[in-house]
Scaffold this motif. Structure first.
Motif, PDB file in Angstrom:
ATOM      1  N   THR A 132       0.834  -1.212   0.000  1.00 17.84           N
ATOM      2  CA  THR A 132       0.000   0.000   0.000  1.00 17.84           C
ATOM      3  C   THR A 132       0.865   1.256   0.000  1.00 17.84           C
ATOM      4  OG1 THR A 132      -1.696  -1.201   1.220  1.00 17.84           O
ATOM      5  CG2 THR A 132      -1.876   1.190   1.223  1.00 17.84           C
ATOM      6  N   ILE A 133       1.919   1.243   0.838  1.00 19.52           N
ATOM      7  CA  ILE A 133       2.833   2.395   0.890  1.00 19.52           C
ATOM      8  C   ILE A 133       3.520   2.561  -0.472  1.00 19.52           C
ATOM      9  CG2 ILE A 133       4.932   3.335   1.974  1.00 19.52           C
ATOM     10  CD1 ILE A 133       4.076   1.796   4.532  1.00 19.52           C
ATOM     11  N   PHE A 134       3.978   1.447  -1.048  1.00 22.41           N
ATOM     12  CA  PHE A 134       4.621   1.475  -2.368  1.00 22.41           C
ATOM     13  C   PHE A 134       3.665   2.038  -3.425  1.00 22.41           C
ATOM     14  CE2 PHE A 134       5.039  -0.703  -6.471  1.00 22.41           C
ATOM     15  CZ  PHE A 134       6.316  -0.299  -6.852  1.00 22.41           C
ATOM     16  N   PHE A 135       2.424   1.569  -3.379  1.00 25.84           N
ATOM     17  CA  PHE A 135       1.427   2.002  -4.358  1.00 25.84           C
ATOM     18  C   PHE A 135       1.193   3.507  -4.262  1.00 25.84           C
ATOM     19  CE2 PHE A 135      -2.755   2.665  -6.155  1.00 25.84           C
ATOM     20  CZ  PHE A 135      -2.788   1.802  -7.230  1.00 25.84           C
ATOM     21  N   TYR A 136       1.017   4.005  -3.044  1.00 21.92           N
ATOM     22  CA  TYR A 136       0.720   5.434  -2.847  1.00 21.92           C
ATOM     23  C   TYR A 136       1.917   6.305  -3.216  1.00 21.92           C
ATOM     24  CZ  TYR A 136      -0.902   9.745  -0.669  1.00 21.92           C
ATOM     25  OH  TYR A 136      -1.277  11.038  -0.453  1.00 21.92           O
ATOM     26  N   VAL A 137       3.106   5.880  -2.792  1.00 19.76           N
ATOM     27  CA  VAL A 137       4.292   6.734  -2.992  1.00 19.76           C
ATOM     28  C   VAL A 137       4.821   6.617  -4.421  1.00 19.76           C
ATOM     29  CG1 VAL A 137       6.657   7.203  -2.237  1.00 19.76           C
ATOM     30  CG2 VAL A 137       4.905   6.623  -0.555  1.00 19.76           C
ATOM     31  N   VAL A 138       5.030   5.401  -4.903  1.00 17.17           N
ATOM     32  CA  VAL A 138       5.680   5.218  -6.203  1.00 17.17           C
ATOM     33  C   VAL A 138       4.671   5.304  -7.362  1.00 17.17           C
ATOM     34  CG1 VAL A 138       7.103   3.680  -7.619  1.00 17.17           C
ATOM     35  CG2 VAL A 138       7.530   3.864  -5.168  1.00 17.17           C
ATOM     36  N   ILE A 139       3.623   4.469  -7.302  1.00 16.95           N
ATOM     37  CA  ILE A 139       2.674   4.417  -8.424  1.00 16.95           C
ATOM     38  C   ILE A 139       1.884   5.730  -8.542  1.00 16.95           C
ATOM     39  CG2 ILE A 139       0.748   3.144  -9.481  1.00 16.95           C
ATOM     40  CD1 ILE A 139       3.178   1.373  -9.247  1.00 16.95           C
ATOM     41  N   TYR A 140       1.334   6.194  -7.387  1.00 16.26           N
ATOM     42  CA  TYR A 140       0.510   7.401  -7.440  1.00 16.26           C
ATOM     43  C   TYR A 140       1.354   8.673  -7.443  1.00 16.26           C
ATOM     44  CZ  TYR A 140      -2.474  11.177  -5.759  1.00 16.26           C
ATOM     45  OH  TYR A 140      -3.097  12.381  -5.602  1.00 16.26           O
ATOM     46  N   THR A 141       2.115   8.900  -6.344  1.00  8.42           N
ATOM     47  CA  THR A 141       2.795  10.190  -6.174  1.00  8.42           C
ATOM     48  C   THR A 141       3.876  10.426  -7.233  1.00  8.42           C
ATOM     49  OG1 THR A 141       2.434  10.038  -3.791  1.00  8.42           O
ATOM     50  CG2 THR A 141       4.072  11.631  -4.528  1.00  8.42           C
ATOM     51  N   TRP A 143       4.651   8.569 -10.079  1.00  5.15           N
ATOM     52  CA  TRP A 143       4.417   8.225 -11.473  1.00  5.15           C
ATOM     53  C   TRP A 143       3.172   8.889 -12.070  1.00  5.15           C
ATOM     54  CZ3 TRP A 143       2.799   2.703 -13.435  1.00  5.15           C
ATOM     55  CH2 TRP A 143       2.851   2.695 -14.833  1.00  5.15           C
ATOM     56  N   LEU A 144       1.985   8.561 -11.536  1.00  5.58           N
ATOM     57  CA  LEU A 144       0.766   8.906 -12.255  1.00  5.58           C
ATOM     58  C   LEU A 144       0.119  10.235 -11.874  1.00  5.58           C
ATOM     59  CD1 LEU A 144      -0.768   5.320 -12.400  1.00  5.58           C
ATOM     60  CD2 LEU A 144       0.238   6.609 -14.277  1.00  5.58           C
ATOM     61  N   LYS A 145       0.432  10.769 -10.702  1.00 10.19           N
ATOM     62  CA  LYS A 145      -0.233  11.998 -10.244  1.00 10.19           C
ATOM     63  C   LYS A 145      -0.028  13.160 -11.213  1.00 10.19           C
ATOM     64  CE  LYS A 145      -0.528  15.175  -6.350  1.00 10.19           C
ATOM     65  NZ  LYS A 145      -0.094  15.474  -4.977  1.00 10.19           N
ATOM     66  N   ARG A 146       1.178  13.262 -11.756  1.00  8.15           N
ATOM     67  CA  ARG A 146       1.483  14.392 -12.630  1.00  8.15           C
ATOM     68  C   ARG A 146       1.296  14.044 -14.105  1.00  8.15           C
ATOM     69  NH1 ARG A 146       6.447  17.385  -9.565  1.00  8.15           N
ATOM     70  NH2 ARG A 146       5.981  16.586  -7.498  1.00  8.15           N
ATOM     71  N   LEU A 147       0.805  12.812 -14.355  1.00  7.77           N
ATOM     72  CA  LEU A 147       0.744  12.322 -15.734  1.00  7.77           C
ATOM     73  C   LEU A 147      -0.669  12.259 -16.296  1.00  7.77           C
ATOM     74  CD1 LEU A 147       3.182  11.280 -17.457  1.00  7.77           C
ATOM     75  CD2 LEU A 147       2.376   8.972 -16.956  1.00  7.77           C
ATOM     76  N   THR A 148      -1.633  11.921 -15.451  1.00  7.97           N
ATOM     77  CA  THR A 148      -2.976  11.671 -15.968  1.00  7.97           C
ATOM     78  C   THR A 148      -4.056  12.364 -15.131  1.00  7.97           C
ATOM     79  OG1 THR A 148      -4.665   9.932 -16.184  1.00  7.97           O
ATOM     80  CG2 THR A 148      -2.835   9.448 -14.737  1.00  7.97           C
ATOM     81  N   PRO A 149      -5.119  12.839 -15.784  1.00  5.08           N
ATOM     82  CA  PRO A 149      -6.229  13.434 -15.024  1.00  5.08           C
ATOM     83  C   PRO A 149      -7.030  12.400 -14.235  1.00  5.08           C
ATOM     84  CG  PRO A 149      -6.700  13.431 -17.377  1.00  5.08           C
ATOM     85  CD  PRO A 149      -5.283  13.000 -17.236  1.00  5.08           C
ATOM     86  N   GLN A 150      -6.723  11.124 -14.456  1.00 10.54           N
ATOM     87  CA  GLN A 150      -7.360  10.065 -13.664  1.00 10.54           C
ATOM     88  C   GLN A 150      -6.580   9.828 -12.353  1.00 10.54           C
ATOM     89  OE1 GLN A 150     -10.295   8.586 -14.477  1.00 10.54           O
ATOM     90  NE2 GLN A 150     -10.398   9.891 -16.268  1.00 10.54           N
ATOM     91  N   ASN A 151      -5.679  10.789 -12.010  1.00  6.01           N
ATOM     92  CA  ASN A 151      -4.854  10.636 -10.803  1.00  6.01           C
ATOM     93  C   ASN A 151      -5.680  10.406  -9.531  1.00  6.01           C
ATOM     94  OD1 ASN A 151      -5.829  13.235 -10.728  1.00  6.01           O
ATOM     95  ND2 ASN A 151      -3.852  14.182 -11.180  1.00  6.01           N
ATOM     96  N   ILE A 152      -6.859  11.016  -9.483  1.00  4.04           N
ATOM     97  CA  ILE A 152      -7.715  10.851  -8.301  1.00  4.04           C
ATOM     98  C   ILE A 152      -8.129   9.389  -8.142  1.00  4.04           C
ATOM     99  CG2 ILE A 152     -10.017  11.415  -7.388  1.00  4.04           C
ATOM    100  CD1 ILE A 152      -8.009  13.682  -7.067  1.00  4.04           C
ATOM    101  N   VAL A 153      -8.383   8.739  -9.284  1.00  4.31           N
ATOM    102  CA  VAL A 153      -8.802   7.331  -9.263  1.00  4.31           C
ATOM    103  C   VAL A 153      -7.677   6.463  -8.674  1.00  4.31           C
ATOM    104  CG1 VAL A 153      -9.623   5.408 -10.681  1.00  4.31           C
ATOM    105  CG2 VAL A 153     -10.227   7.746 -11.297  1.00  4.31           C
ATOM    106  N   ILE A 154      -6.441   6.726  -9.122  1.00  4.91           N
ATOM    107  CA  ILE A 154      -5.289   5.945  -8.655  1.00  4.91           C
ATOM    108  C   ILE A 154      -5.049   6.213  -7.164  1.00  4.91           C
ATOM    109  CG2 ILE A 154      -2.873   5.324  -9.148  1.00  4.91           C
ATOM    110  CD1 ILE A 154      -4.662   5.281 -11.671  1.00  4.91           C
ATOM    111  N   GLY A 155      -5.107   7.496  -6.787  1.00  7.62           N
ATOM    112  CA  GLY A 155      -4.918   7.862  -5.380  1.00  7.62           C
ATOM    113  C   GLY A 155      -6.004   7.256  -4.507  1.00  7.62           C
ATOM    114  N   GLY A 156      -7.223   7.187  -5.065  1.00 12.17           N
ATOM    115  CA  GLY A 156      -8.340   6.595  -4.326  1.00 12.17           C
ATOM    116  C   GLY A 156      -8.095   5.130  -4.016  1.00 12.17           C
ATOM    117  N   ALA A 157      -7.422   4.437  -4.935  1.00  8.14           N
ATOM    118  CA  ALA A 157      -7.115   3.021  -4.706  1.00  8.14           C
ATOM    119  C   ALA A 157      -6.196   2.872  -3.495  1.00  8.14           C
ATOM    120  CB  ALA A 157      -6.455   2.422  -5.946  1.00  8.14           C
ATOM    121  N   ALA A 158      -5.183   3.742  -3.408  1.00  5.18           N
ATOM    122  CA  ALA A 158      -4.259   3.663  -2.274  1.00  5.18           C
ATOM    123  C   ALA A 158      -4.996   3.894  -0.956  1.00  5.18           C
ATOM    124  CB  ALA A 158      -3.142   4.687  -2.442  1.00  5.18           C
ATOM    125  N   GLY A 159      -5.933   4.831  -0.973  1.00  3.47           N
ATOM    126  CA  GLY A 159      -6.690   5.134   0.243  1.00  3.47           C
ATOM    127  C   GLY A 159      -7.721   4.076   0.581  1.00  3.47           C
TER     128      GLY A 159
END
Lengths: 315, 62
Positions: A132-141, A143-159
């Protein structure tokens, strides 16, 4: 030179020094409260009883892991936090804590929380927290947060993982019930944040973070909000049919979903001109309802577990 | 001369040190508590040891 000026010259380099509360703020306490509550529900509704002290400590370590993710998020995002009004007072942009300190704190707390959760509960729960920590920090923060407008969806998965970790603490595994609990928060997060984005003036664009309201427009955001509301209803109602559901949960879920779909429909049917005319009344009430929606769904699951312990609950 | 011994900086440092102290003591208490609970859950250690070693246990000896 007066005594006063002498005193100031000695201490002037330390005036922005961090206090304990600044390090605590790195852990994002408000996010931790959601993590604690949903992980607690996941643990309590699981069919395997856990020793009360081990349950308490496990929840504490899950919260600590969530806090570690927050610190690592602030470490990586220190540049964009400094550009946005909402985040510019965070400890790193405010100059209280260095980014290296935040990185060190995040790494240390990640290690401590995952290892101690594995020792307290089981290896699977510890590994799940690490993922979960890996997903939130690496995948979301990163990689994808600054790349796609679907960033909220990815961040939501971590939460959304904490109730699954809570369930794993008790059972040592994953089941349809825990996956559906994950799906509640996962499907709930996008409409919750997008409704907020509709009525607040965010400065994500200044920080080069793609937000749906900016990249695809506000009308598309309204469509997305309603589109997520429908499968969310299917997921939440579906839980009623599993071993953790029951009549009381079903009744609560039907009422909440009826209100939520109605709110999503109202948002879909109007444009920004109409919204500005009444100061985003529908969007604001939908956002408030979304907070209640999540809290009451998990509370209803907790109620079902409590009723079952007395021989009631279920169907 | 009015020398101020206690500066706001000292209060802040004290809060940081005290906070860290509480956290460390808390961690020790938690790990100690986990150990106690886990050991109690294992049960009678000599009995388990005897069973594993193939020695007669209290139950088998009756």
């Amino acid at each position: 030179m007066s005594d006063m000026s002498a005193d100031k010259s000695i201490t002037s380099g330390f005036e922005n020094e961090a206090g304990f509360s600044d390090y605590y703020a790195l852990l994002k306490p408000r996010v931790m409260s959601l993590v604690v509550f949903t992980a607690f529900v996941g643990l309590m509704v699981a069919p395997v009883p856990v020793h009360p002290f081990l349950a308490f400590v496990s929840i504490l370590f899950i919260a600590l892991g969530g806090g570690a993710s927050g610190a690592l998020n602030m470490w990586y995002d220190h540049d964009i936090d400094a550009k946005m009004k909402r985040t510019m007072n965070r400890p790193i942009p405010a100059g209280k804590v260095t980014k290296e300190e935040a990185f060190g704190l995040g790494c240390a707390l990640s290690g401590i929380s995952c290892i101690l959760l594995a020792l307290t509960a089981n290896i699977f729960a510890g590994l799940f927290l690490a993922f979960t920590i890996f997903f939130y920090v690496v995948i979301y923060t990163m990689w994808l947060k600054r790349l796609t407008p679907q960033n909220i969806v990815i961040g939501g998965a971590a939460g959304a993982f904490p109730p699954m970790i809570g369930w794993a603490v008790a059972t040592g595994g994953v089941s349809i019930e825990s996956v559906l609990m994950f799906m509640i928060t996962f499907m709930w997060t996008p409409p919750h944040f997008w409704s907020l984005a509709l009525f607040t003036k965010t400065d994500y664009a200044d920080a080069d973070v793609p937000m749906l309201t900016v990249t695809h427009g506000r009308e598309a955001t309204r469509k997305h909000i309603f589109a997520y509301t429908l499968p969310l209803a299917v997921v939440t109602l579906g839980i009623a049919a599993t071993s953790i559901g029951g009549w009381s949960y079903l009744i609560v879920s039907i009422i909440l979903n009826a209100l939520f779909i109605r709110g999503g429909w109202q948002i879909l049917r109007r444009d920004d001109a109409a919204a500005e005319a009444d100061d985003y009344k529908a969007e604001r009430s939908y956002f408030k309802l979304s907070l209640l929606y999540l809290f009451l769904h998990f509370s209803a699951l907790l109620l079902e577990a409590a009723l079952k312990s007395f021989g009631w609950g279920g169907f | 001369m009015d020398l101020k011994v206690e500066h706001e900086m000292h209060k802040r440092r004290f809060s940081r040190n005290a906070g860290l102290g509480f956290v460390l003591v808390g961690l020790v208490v938690l790990v100690f508590g986990i150990t106690i609970v886990k050991v109690r859950m294992i049960g009678n250690v000599p009995e388990a040891y005897n069973a594993a070693a193939g020695l007669p246990t209290a139950e088998a000896g009756e």
